[in-house]
Design a protein around this motif. Structure first.
Motif, PDB file in Angstrom:
ATOM      1  N   GLY A  70      41.824  38.507  32.020  1.00  0.00           N
ATOM      2  CA  GLY A  70      40.438  38.826  31.734  1.00  0.00           C
ATOM      3  C   GLY A  70      40.067  40.270  32.001  1.00  0.00           C
ATOM      4  O   GLY A  70      40.845  41.044  32.557  1.00  0.00           O
ATOM      5  N   SER A  71      38.868  40.626  31.592  1.00  0.00           N
ATOM      6  CA  SER A  71      38.354  41.988  31.772  1.00  0.00           C
ATOM      7  C   SER A  71      36.962  41.937  32.389  1.00  0.00           C
ATOM      8  O   SER A  71      36.200  40.995  32.171  1.00  0.00           O
ATOM      9  N   ILE A  72      36.638  42.965  33.177  1.00  0.00           N
ATOM     10  CA  ILE A  72      35.323  43.099  33.809  1.00  0.00           C
ATOM     11  C   ILE A  72      34.833  44.517  33.560  1.00  0.00           C
ATOM     12  O   ILE A  72      35.387  45.482  34.102  1.00  0.00           O
ATOM     13  N   LEU A  73      33.817  44.660  32.731  1.00  0.00           N
ATOM     14  CA  LEU A  73      33.215  45.968  32.453  1.00  0.00           C
ATOM     15  C   LEU A  73      31.841  46.021  33.098  1.00  0.00           C
ATOM     16  O   LEU A  73      30.973  45.199  32.796  1.00  0.00           O
ATOM     17  N   LEU A  74      31.641  46.976  33.999  1.00  0.00           N
ATOM     18  CA  LEU A  74      30.377  47.136  34.693  1.00  0.00           C
ATOM     19  C   LEU A  74      29.837  48.534  34.439  1.00  0.00           C
ATOM     20  O   LEU A  74      30.439  49.524  34.871  1.00  0.00           O
ATOM     21  N   ASP A  75      28.751  48.616  33.719  1.00  0.00           N
ATOM     22  CA  ASP A  75      28.120  49.898  33.394  1.00  0.00           C
ATOM     23  C   ASP A  75      29.132  50.876  32.785  1.00  0.00           C
ATOM     24  O   ASP A  75      29.151  52.062  33.112  1.00  0.00           O
ATOM     25  N   GLY A  76      30.012  50.339  31.930  1.00  0.00           N
ATOM     26  CA  GLY A  76      31.012  51.153  31.262  1.00  0.00           C
ATOM     27  C   GLY A  76      32.284  51.369  32.046  1.00  0.00           C
ATOM     28  O   GLY A  76      33.224  51.998  31.543  1.00  0.00           O
ATOM     29  N   ASN A  77      32.367  50.857  33.275  1.00  0.00           N
ATOM     30  CA  ASN A  77      33.554  51.025  34.110  1.00  0.00           C
ATOM     31  C   ASN A  77      34.447  49.789  34.035  1.00  0.00           C
ATOM     32  O   ASN A  77      33.969  48.655  34.213  1.00  0.00           O
ATOM     33  N   ASP A  78      35.729  49.996  33.797  1.00  0.00           N
ATOM     34  CA  ASP A  78      36.697  48.908  33.798  1.00  0.00           C
ATOM     35  C   ASP A  78      37.074  48.615  35.244  1.00  0.00           C
ATOM     36  O   ASP A  78      37.904  49.296  35.840  1.00  0.00           O
ATOM     37  N   MET A  79      36.467  47.586  35.829  1.00  0.00           N
ATOM     38  CA  MET A  79      36.610  47.318  37.256  1.00  0.00           C
ATOM     39  C   MET A  79      38.027  46.913  37.657  1.00  0.00           C
ATOM     40  O   MET A  79      38.418  47.056  38.804  1.00  0.00           O
ATOM     41  N   ARG A  80      38.805  46.438  36.709  1.00  0.00           N
ATOM     42  CA  ARG A  80      40.166  46.000  37.043  1.00  0.00           C
ATOM     43  C   ARG A  80      41.150  47.162  37.123  1.00  0.00           C
ATOM     44  O   ARG A  80      42.228  47.019  37.708  1.00  0.00           O
ATOM     45  N   ASN A  81      40.780  48.303  36.546  1.00  0.00           N
ATOM     46  CA  ASN A  81      41.729  49.415  36.488  1.00  0.00           C
ATOM     47  C   ASN A  81      41.226  50.670  37.204  1.00  0.00           C
ATOM     48  O   ASN A  81      41.712  51.769  36.946  1.00  0.00           O
ATOM     49  N   LEU A  82      40.268  50.501  38.097  1.00  0.00           N
ATOM     50  CA  LEU A  82      39.775  51.634  38.872  1.00  0.00           C
ATOM     51  C   LEU A  82      40.553  51.738  40.182  1.00  0.00           C
ATOM     52  O   LEU A  82      40.939  50.741  40.772  1.00  0.00           O
ATOM     53  N   GLY A  83      40.763  52.947  40.652  1.00  0.00           N
ATOM     54  CA  GLY A  83      41.393  53.153  41.948  1.00  0.00           C
ATOM     55  C   GLY A  83      40.445  52.789  43.071  1.00  0.00           C
ATOM     56  O   GLY A  83      39.228  52.664  42.871  1.00  0.00           O
ATOM     57  N   GLU A  84      40.978  52.633  44.273  1.00  0.00           N
ATOM     58  CA  GLU A  84      40.179  52.212  45.416  1.00  0.00           C
ATOM     59  C   GLU A  84      39.049  53.198  45.730  1.00  0.00           C
ATOM     60  O   GLU A  84      37.932  52.795  46.082  1.00  0.00           O
ATOM     61  N   GLU A  85      39.307  54.494  45.574  1.00  0.00           N
ATOM     62  CA  GLU A  85      38.271  55.494  45.864  1.00  0.00           C
ATOM     63  C   GLU A  85      37.092  55.361  44.909  1.00  0.00           C
ATOM     64  O   GLU A  85      35.922  55.420  45.322  1.00  0.00           O
ATOM     65  N   LYS A  86      37.371  55.173  43.619  1.00  0.00           N
ATOM     66  CA  LYS A  86      36.299  55.007  42.636  1.00  0.00           C
ATOM     67  C   LYS A  86      35.535  53.704  42.865  1.00  0.00           C
ATOM     68  O   LYS A  86      34.312  53.647  42.678  1.00  0.00           O
ATOM     69  N   LEU A  87      36.271  52.661  43.271  1.00  0.00           N
ATOM     70  CA  LEU A  87      35.610  51.390  43.573  1.00  0.00           C
ATOM     71  C   LEU A  87      34.636  51.556  44.737  1.00  0.00           C
ATOM     72  O   LEU A  87      33.515  51.043  44.696  1.00  0.00           O
ATOM     73  N   ARG A  88      35.065  52.270  45.784  1.00  0.00           N
ATOM     74  CA  ARG A  88      34.180  52.497  46.935  1.00  0.00           C
ATOM     75  C   ARG A  88      32.935  53.266  46.520  1.00  0.00           C
ATOM     76  O   ARG A  88      31.841  53.028  47.041  1.00  0.00           O
TER      77      ARG A  88
END
Length: 327
Positions: A70-88
């Motif tokens: 599956g995929s999760i797009l939040l406000d244009g961000n691909d939440m499954r493929n973001l690094g930990e720093e960007k997630l924070r």
């Protein structure tokens, strides 16, 4: 032109791999949410509600919880493929979570003011301390707690006040999406009403979207615009509050939830319970997962069930949906 969505989830599946067994917590979930919208997710314990929220914010238990598809797009961000720093950086500023238990969400050795300040400082690095301190005062006053109590510790507050502090932390950076995981379950009825009113007022003021996870259909009716009913890891019904509460058709499970609610206008000696237990989450079931508990189950229920649009915008995962009238 299609309206841009704040959140789009497609075919989300989540597993928990333990030493005992593999738990299929969420299976093939689709969900979308617009800017400023409120969605209520209801269902029994173990339905996959909290797992869905934790997947959105990428806080599944490390080493145990895994998104398998599956995929999760939040406000244009691909939440499954973001690094930990960007997630924070996104947590707190774009998406925040109000956890069910404020005691486990708050640090007992930090003052409540410092905990709100920590959120603000993380997302406003260039802002001076005095300005952030004023923001802490503003947030505490906003949730109905005097700013002069910011130097006190969590144990000095009541349960309702602790929950207010958690809400202040979640809203401090004005996120675009709030994930509220049963925020009023541990509160008494009076405080619950105050919390819901507070969340609604702040949401409208900040134009924040919200996913409200709850067992309480009354809370959904009071707070939400749209509703998704989950059962055994699947979304089995989706529609507006009017579709679910006043519509012509309901999933048999949703109908069972309504039958278990006491009605002030009717005298009933005993509420109607849903017989049986939820399907075993460690087993993959091809057909309807509610069939073993459903009074309307038929041979065709053993086949894989798809979401059907029974009325515009109202979807039900049931081959006998049009036979399951709500009235």
């Amino acid at each position: 032109m299609a309206e841009k969505k704040l959140l789009e989830i497609k075919n989300l599946s989540v597993e928990y791999n333990t030493e005992i067994a593999t738990v299929y917590a969420v299976d093939g979930l689709d969900l979308s949410l617009g800017y400023g919208e409120t969605l209520g997710i209801v269902g029994e314990t173990g339905a996959g509600k909290t797992t869905t929220a934790l997947s959105i914010i990428s806080l599944l238990p490390e080493g145990i919880g895994t998104i398998t598809s599956g995929s999760i797009l939040l406000d244009g961000n691909d939440m499954r493929n973001l690094g930990e720093e960007k997630l924070r950086n996104l947590r707190g500023s774009t998406v925040s979570m109000i956890f069910q238990d404020p005691m486990s969400a708050l640090n007992p050795v930090m003052t409540v003011g410092d905990q709100i300040m920590e959120v603000l400082r993380m997302h406003n690095v260039s802002t001076d301390h005095a300005t952030l301190n004023e923001r802490v005062d503003e947030m505490m006053e906003l949730v109905g707690i005097p700013a002069n109590r910011k130097n006190e510790y969590p144990h000095e507050f009541s349960g309702g006040m602790k929950q207010r502090i958690v809400i202040a932390m979640a809203l401090a950076c004005e996120p675009k999406l709030i994930l509220a995981d049963e925020p009023t379950t541990a509160l008494d009825v009076t405080i619950q009403a105050q919390m819901l009113g507070l969340i609604n007022a702040l949401q409208k003021r900040l134009n924040t979207a919200m996913i409200l996870i709850t067992h309480d259909l009354g809370v959904v009716a009071q707070t939400c615009e749209k509703v998704m009913v989950m059962y055994a890891g699947e979304a089995i019904e989706y529609g507006t509050v009017r579709d679910i509460f006043e519509g012509k058709y309901l999933h048999p499970y949703t109908k069972g939830l309504f039958n278990a609610i006491p009605k002030l206008t009717e005298e009933t000696r005993r509420l109607e319970a849903i017989d049986g237990m939820m399907a075993d989450p460690t087993k993959k079931i091809e057909g309807c997962r509610f069939a073993d508990r459903c009074k309307m189950a038929a041979e065709e229920c053993k086949k894989k069930q798809e979401m059907k649009e029974v009325t515009p915008g109202h979807f039900i995962r049931c081959c006998r949906a049009c036979a399951a009238k709500s009235k």
